[in-house]
Write a protein that holds these residues in place. Structure first.
Motif, PDB file in Angstrom:
ATOM      1  N   TYR A 101       0.825  -1.194   0.000  1.00 33.20           N
ATOM      2  CA  TYR A 101       0.000   0.000   0.000  1.00 33.20           C
ATOM      3  C   TYR A 101       0.872   1.262   0.000  1.00 33.20           C
ATOM      4  O   TYR A 101       0.494   2.290  -0.540  1.00 33.20           O
ATOM      5  N   ILE A 158       1.921   1.907  -3.485  1.00 31.68           N
ATOM      6  CA  ILE A 158       0.790   2.455  -4.232  1.00 31.68           C
ATOM      7  C   ILE A 158       0.566   3.923  -3.863  1.00 31.68           C
ATOM      8  O   ILE A 158       0.340   4.772  -4.717  1.00 31.68           O
ATOM      9  N   CYS A 206       0.858   7.035  -6.453  1.00 33.49           N
ATOM     10  CA  CYS A 206      -0.297   7.906  -6.719  1.00 33.49           C
ATOM     11  C   CYS A 206      -0.020   9.342  -6.306  1.00 33.49           C
ATOM     12  O   CYS A 206      -0.511  10.280  -6.925  1.00 33.49           O
ATOM     13  N   LEU A 242      -4.155   2.699  -8.987  1.00 36.58           N
ATOM     14  CA  LEU A 242      -4.350   1.726  -7.918  1.00 36.58           C
ATOM     15  C   LEU A 242      -4.736   0.363  -8.473  1.00 36.58           C
ATOM     16  O   LEU A 242      -4.213  -0.670  -8.038  1.00 36.58           O
TER      17      LEU A 242
END
Length: 402
Positions: free
Chosen positions: A12, A15, A19, A44
């Protein structure tokens, strides 16, 4: 002793950083917030798809389902969640939360975690230690002057090396005769005032002896040092920062906790409230499989305590008895022949509930099974571990409950 394994950064986090960079680039180029959100969503999904392919998630899911179907045939009733690198590979709800009213379990069902609750108590203690509010080398008597036992450090409580008597047996006659539901502070008062003083089983730090008294005292210590009820402290400082919105302590006074709350069953019968249900720390956390996934993420990403504290918690502490199983601070450990931690887990059983949360820091997977109808298949996860290792497991025996 230092562990040689490196703990991987949660996917995560990758990610998020990916992002974030997209978002900054979009802002610099005048892209609208709505457009940026769409880009983030696509990013994602692409990252999750990449991870799923990397870990062979679809194949693992199919194999896991075969194992879970076998458990169902053997009486499993509860919820399952298995994830790797931040991606849920498998989740399923089975059976009933309430058999009398035929209310089925769902992914939001809340289960009593039983002794798996000890992991939360231990983290609370380590958090307070980081803040300088608790000293691990101080004794219980330093915080509770009337406590009748000398030389029992906070460390010895955390790793079950206190030698103390079992509160649930020591005061059982008193509790049942008076039909009372004691609190942690009442338990501490009973130890302080009992005549004669209940004898210890052995000297402090002599050897490992699993004992609920240790963690009931630690919960009382949280209350003593913070001035807050255990349930309030845990909600404000553990559950909320970890994003665990569906978790609570059994003593919480809020009707909303009853939403999706399950009932425990054993020997085919609903288990009524036990006299010791309101003593917490050793048990008493209600949670969901989804919240436990957040708990796993909070541990490995150092959201609640720092990396050094967590490493200390999963360092083996007991070597009197040979074998692969060991204990740290509030966590059971599976160690290799070099006496280093390979797997981290905890099991639980209390009044119809039995649970397990098992994770591998190196391969970054977690296995969670919660049951509200006692069934020993919950603890038999060797095949699941083998699947998560791609069919190659170093396990030599199955996990057992306490």
């Amino acid at each position: 002793m230092k562990l040689t394994r490196r703990f991987p950064l949660n996917s995560y986090c990758y990610i998020f950083l990916f992002c974030l960079s997209i978002g900054l680039f979009s802002c610099q180029n005048g892209t609208s917030t709505l457009g940026s959100s769409k880009v983030d969503s696509v990013a994602l999904k692409k990252e999750e798809a990449r991870i799923r392919k990397e870990i062979n998630a679809d194949k693992k899911s199919a194999l896991i389902d075969l194992i879970i179907q076998k458990k169902i045939a053997e009486g499993f009733n509860g919820n399952v969640l298995i994830a790797q690198k931040g991606v849920i590979i498998y989740q399923k709800s089975v059976g009933f939360a309430n058999f009398e009213d035929t209310v089925r379990n769902n992914l939001q069902s809340k289960f009593q975690l039983a002794s798996l609750s000890k992991t939360f108590t231990a983290v609370a203690i380590m958090k307070l230690a980081e803040e300088g509010k608790i000293g691990l080398d101080y004794t219980a008597k330093d915080y509770f002057p009337d406590f009748p036992y000398d030389g029992i450090t906070i460390r010895s409580l955390l790793c079950h090396r206190s030698g103390l008597p079992f509160y649930q047996y020591t005061f059982d006659k008193l509790v049942r005769n008076d039909k009372i539901y004691p609190t942690n502070q009442q338990m501490m008062n009973w130890f302080a005032t009992a005549q004669p003083t209940p004898p210890m089983f052995n000297q402090p730090d002599h050897y490992f002896g699993y004992n609920n008294t240790n963690f009931a005292i630690l919960a009382a210590l949280v209350e003593k040092t913070t001035g807050k009820d255990f349930d309030i402290y845990m909600r404000e400082n553990i559950f909320k920062p970890a994003g665990m919105k569906d978790s609570f302590i059994v003593t919480t006074k809020n009707d909303s906790i009853n939403i999706n709350r399950t009932i425990g069953y054993q020997f085919g019968r609903k288990v009524q409230k036990d006299y010791y249900d309101d003593i917490s720390g050793d048990k008493g956390v209600y949670s969901t499989v989804g919240d436990l996934l957040k708990w796993h993420a909070a541990l490995k990403n150092n959201i609640l305590i720092n990396k050094e504290s967590f490493r200390e918690m999963i360092t083996p502490r007991s070597f009197e008895f040979p074998g692969l199983r060991n204990y740290g601070y509030g966590f059971r450990l599976w160690v290799n022949n070099k006496q280093q931690t390979d797997y981290v887990y905890h099991t639980g059983w209390w009044k119809g509930y039995n649970t397990i949360m098992f994770f591998d820091p190196r391969e970054d997977f977690v296995i969670i099974l919660l049951s509200n109808r006692y069934n020993r298949t919950v603890y038999n996860i060797k095949q699941l571990i083998e699947i998560m290792h791609g069919g190659n497991s170093t396990m030599e025996e199955s996990i057992l409950d306490e």
